[in-house]
Scaffold this motif. Structure first.
Motif, PDB file in Angstrom:
ATOM      1  N   HIS A  44      11.091   3.122  -3.250  1.00  0.00           N
ATOM      2  CA  HIS A  44      11.549   4.228  -4.095  1.00  0.00           C
ATOM      3  C   HIS A  44      12.495   3.758  -5.198  1.00  0.00           C
ATOM      4  N   ARG A  45      13.485   2.915  -4.832  1.00  0.00           N
ATOM      5  CA  ARG A  45      14.488   2.509  -5.817  1.00  0.00           C
ATOM      6  C   ARG A  45      15.137   1.198  -5.369  1.00  0.00           C
ATOM      7  N   PRO A  46      15.670   0.413  -6.314  1.00  0.00           N
ATOM      8  CA  PRO A  46      16.165  -0.923  -5.973  1.00  0.00           C
ATOM      9  C   PRO A  46      17.272  -0.938  -4.928  1.00  0.00           C
ATOM     10  N   GLU A  47      18.165   0.033  -4.969  1.00  0.00           N
ATOM     11  CA  GLU A  47      19.333  -0.019  -4.087  1.00  0.00           C
ATOM     12  C   GLU A  47      18.992   0.144  -2.612  1.00  0.00           C
ATOM     13  N   GLU A  48      17.760   0.520  -2.295  1.00  0.00           N
ATOM     14  CA  GLU A  48      17.399   0.677  -0.887  1.00  0.00           C
ATOM     15  C   GLU A  48      17.221  -0.660  -0.176  1.00  0.00           C
ATOM     16  N   GLY A  49      16.961  -1.726  -0.935  1.00  0.00           N
ATOM     17  CA  GLY A  49      16.976  -3.058  -0.340  1.00  0.00           C
ATOM     18  C   GLY A  49      15.668  -3.554   0.238  1.00  0.00           C
ATOM     19  N   HIS A  50      14.562  -2.822   0.068  1.00  0.00           N
ATOM     20  CA  HIS A  50      13.267  -3.321   0.540  1.00  0.00           C
ATOM     21  C   HIS A  50      12.285  -3.242  -0.627  1.00  0.00           C
ATOM     22  N   PRO A  51      12.111  -4.349  -1.359  1.00  0.00           N
ATOM     23  CA  PRO A  51      11.284  -4.353  -2.562  1.00  0.00           C
ATOM     24  C   PRO A  51       9.804  -4.283  -2.242  1.00  0.00           C
ATOM     25  N   PRO A  52       8.960  -4.046  -3.238  1.00  0.00           N
ATOM     26  CA  PRO A  52       7.519  -4.105  -2.997  1.00  0.00           C
ATOM     27  C   PRO A  52       7.130  -5.435  -2.355  1.00  0.00           C
ATOM     28  N   GLY A  53       6.253  -5.362  -1.358  1.00  0.00           N
ATOM     29  CA  GLY A  53       5.855  -6.565  -0.639  1.00  0.00           C
ATOM     30  C   GLY A  53       6.657  -6.825   0.610  1.00  0.00           C
ATOM     31  N   ASP A  54       7.591  -5.970   0.949  1.00  0.00           N
ATOM     32  CA  ASP A  54       8.332  -6.066   2.223  1.00  0.00           C
ATOM     33  C   ASP A  54       7.981  -4.853   3.074  1.00  0.00           C
TER      34      ASP A  54
ATOM     35  N   LEU B 245       0.799  -1.222   0.000  1.00  0.00           N
ATOM     36  CA  LEU B 245       0.000   0.000   0.000  1.00  0.00           C
ATOM     37  C   LEU B 245       0.837   1.280   0.000  1.00  0.00           C
ATOM     38  N   HIS B 246       2.115   1.177  -0.418  1.00  0.00           N
ATOM     39  CA  HIS B 246       2.953   2.378  -0.335  1.00  0.00           C
ATOM     40  C   HIS B 246       4.134   2.225  -1.293  1.00  0.00           C
ATOM     41  N   ALA B 247       4.132   2.959  -2.406  1.00  0.00           N
ATOM     42  CA  ALA B 247       5.238   2.885  -3.366  1.00  0.00           C
ATOM     43  C   ALA B 247       5.276   4.156  -4.202  1.00  0.00           C
ATOM     44  N   HIS B 248       6.475   4.470  -4.720  1.00  0.00           N
ATOM     45  CA  HIS B 248       6.705   5.723  -5.441  1.00  0.00           C
ATOM     46  C   HIS B 248       7.348   5.465  -6.804  1.00  0.00           C
ATOM     47  N   THR B 249       7.132   6.406  -7.714  1.00  0.00           N
ATOM     48  CA  THR B 249       7.671   6.322  -9.074  1.00  0.00           C
ATOM     49  C   THR B 249       8.397   7.622  -9.415  1.00  0.00           C
TER      50      THR B 249
ATOM     51  N   HIS C 140       7.205   9.973 -10.800  1.00  0.00           N
ATOM     52  CA  HIS C 140       6.298  11.108 -10.652  1.00  0.00           C
ATOM     53  C   HIS C 140       6.521  11.856  -9.334  1.00  0.00           C
ATOM     54  N   SER C 141       7.304  11.282  -8.416  1.00  0.00           N
ATOM     55  CA  SER C 141       7.763  12.069  -7.269  1.00  0.00           C
ATOM     56  C   SER C 141       9.255  11.803  -7.089  1.00  0.00           C
ATOM     57  N   ASP C 142       9.657  11.005  -6.111  1.00  0.00           N
ATOM     58  CA  ASP C 142      11.082  10.811  -5.855  1.00  0.00           C
ATOM     59  C   ASP C 142      11.516   9.368  -6.012  1.00  0.00           C
ATOM     60  N   GLY C 143      10.769   8.559  -6.776  1.00  0.00           N
ATOM     61  CA  GLY C 143      11.187   7.206  -7.088  1.00  0.00           C
ATOM     62  C   GLY C 143      12.009   7.172  -8.368  1.00  0.00           C
ATOM     63  N   SER C 144      12.607   5.994  -8.665  1.00  0.00           N
ATOM     64  CA  SER C 144      13.467   5.884  -9.840  1.00  0.00           C
ATOM     65  C   SER C 144      12.836   5.097 -10.982  1.00  0.00           C
ATOM     66  N   LEU C 145      11.707   4.418 -10.755  1.00  0.00           N
ATOM     67  CA  LEU C 145      11.084   3.592 -11.777  1.00  0.00           C
ATOM     68  C   LEU C 145       9.845   4.273 -12.354  1.00  0.00           C
ATOM     69  N   SER C 146       9.554   3.954 -13.609  1.00  0.00           N
ATOM     70  CA  SER C 146       8.297   4.388 -14.193  1.00  0.00           C
ATOM     71  C   SER C 146       7.158   3.587 -13.570  1.00  0.00           C
ATOM     72  N   VAL C 147       5.926   4.001 -13.847  1.00  0.00           N
ATOM     73  CA  VAL C 147       4.768   3.277 -13.325  1.00  0.00           C
ATOM     74  C   VAL C 147       4.773   1.837 -13.829  1.00  0.00           C
ATOM     75  N   SER C 148       5.048   1.633 -15.116  1.00  0.00           N
ATOM     76  CA  SER C 148       5.045   0.280 -15.674  1.00  0.00           C
ATOM     77  C   SER C 148       6.171  -0.571 -15.108  1.00  0.00           C
ATOM     78  N   GLU C 149       7.344   0.021 -14.941  1.00  0.00           N
ATOM     79  CA  GLU C 149       8.452  -0.732 -14.351  1.00  0.00           C
ATOM     80  C   GLU C 149       8.129  -1.165 -12.926  1.00  0.00           C
TER      81      GLU C 149
END
Length: 401
Positions: free
Chosen positions: A307-317, A154-158, A160-169
């Motif tokens: 926000h981005r892969p290098e942070e180490g907590h992927p979606p679902g964690d 229930l919490h993720a960014h792209t 469109h703010s300060d994330g590194s991935l597009s919505v589709s990615e």
């Protein structure tokens, strides 16, 4: 057309007077778009950046960007494209961090006679993820009254703010993780909402429209296709607007460092992001203690705040589970549970019973409940109130509303 240039110095007094200020401007006749550029010493402070037009909100990027462009057919992620209507526009400037000596800045507004060339496209998308079994099927979770358990974040960014991935990615990554749904909750903007349907179809995942309403005194997620929520208003107004428009409001990471919840409220939105990625030491009881004080009947949810892969907590964690045909309906009904990962130990309130999956050797805790779990798939009579699975050292492994 000549650019408008404004220079000045923001002071601590300015920040205390209002957290967001604006610089008004008007576009010359015939302008088909414009670019805004902000310059200041980023080692000395932080200024947030946004835009409102004569007809209302046109975008926000916080401190993640120092420039944006708006044209009739495209806009920088975080901003809404569309014809530049005549009238007074405003560059929004959030005084997020201003040092005692003040923070000098320079602002430029550059009108365009014709729309600027569309920026280079991001690298081509990889093929869509292969079809995945729904989480309930993969974990052999029974349905109840025609409803099944859905696993999501229930919490993720792209971008469109300060994330590194597009919505589709981001959608593909969440599907790869075995999630059934993902809420995309960019900061103080809804520009990503237009991309959700196509990305959801491409990745074969349900994408929930969201906005992280973000202020210095706390953050909250507004879920649903409900339009923009004005973060400059009071949290009580956020709650009223979200409810009136048919959405759900959740208090985010209420004890997470400088993002902890410090807003006064007369009401108590029931949903609370108890389990945020920053709860890395789950023997620490503060998130549970805060939630119990906030509302005895709080709907407990989790969020990776990806926000981005290098942070180490992927979606679902962590993973939020809802018993519903639609994630928002499950949230409204308070039918939620939280696990550390999509395949981690799971505690579900399933009708009149608790269903415990993968919890062998853990302890079931709750009001008037102290019970060792023996076996990887256990059903026991449910009792009222929030419950959790813990290790012998009181490390939380699963939550159930």
């Amino acid at each position: 057309m000549r650019a408008l240039r404004v220079t000045g110095r923001w002071t601590m007094e300015d920040r205390l007077a209002a957290p967001v200020h604006d610089v008004p401007f008007e576009l010359p006749a015939g302008a088909r778009g414009f670019t805004v550029r902000l310059s200041y010493d980023r080692s000395a402070g932080v200024l947030d950046l946004g835009c409102s037009g004569p007809l209302g909100f046109r975008g926000w990027s916080g401190g993640a960007r120092s420039e944006y462009t708006i044209t009739p057919v495209w806009a920088t992620p975080g901003y809404l494209s569309g014809e530049p209507e005549p009238g007074v526009w405003r560059v929004l400037l959030g005084l997020h961090r201003v040092p005692p000596g003040g923070l000098p800045y320079e602002l430029s507004v550059i009108p365009h006679l014709s729309p600027p060339v569309t920026p280079p496209a991001r690298p081509g998308l990889r093929p869509p993820p292969p079809p995945r079994e729904p989480a309930a099927v993969r974990r052999a979770l029974p349905s109840l009254d025609g409803l099944r358990w859905l696993a999501g974040d229930l919490h993720a960014h792209t971008v469109h703010s300060d994330g590194s991935l597009s919505v589709s990615e981001l959608a593909c990554l969440a599907a790869d993780r075995g999630l059934d749904f993902l809420a995309v909750t960019d900061h103080n903007t809804v520009s990503h909402h237009a991309e959700l349907p196509a990305a959801a179809t491409f990745a074969a995942i349900t994408l929930v429209p969201g906005q992280e309403v973000t202020t210095d005194l706390g953050h909250a997620n507004a879920f649903g296709d409900i339009g923009w929520i004005d973060f400059r208003q009071s949290p009580d107004q956020w709650a009223r607007t979200v409810e009136d428009r048919g959405g759900v409001l959740s208090i985010n990471h209420p004890v997470a460092g400088d993002c902890a919840w410090r807003h006064p409220m007369t009401g108590r939105p029931p949903a609370v992001e108890v389990w945020h990625w920053s709860w890395w030491d789950r023997t620490w009881g503060a998130p549970l203690a805060w939630t119990q004080t906030w509302s005895a009947g709080a709907t407990m949810v989790g969020g990776s705040d990806y926000h981005r892969p290098e942070e180490g907590h992927p979606p679902g964690d962590p993973t939020t589970w809802v018993l519903a045909a639609d994630p928002l309906e499950g949230l409204r009904a308070g039918a939620t549970a939280v696990s550390a990962t999509p395949d981690g130990p799971l505690l579900l309130r399933h009708g009149d019973d608790f269903l415990i999956v993968g919890g062998d050797g853990l302890v079931l805790w709750g009001p008037d409940t102290r019970r060792a779990v023996i076996g990887d798939r256990v059903t026991v009579p449910a009792r009222p109130g929030p419950h959790r699975l813990e290790t012998y050292r009181n490390e939380v492994m699963a939550l159930c509303t």
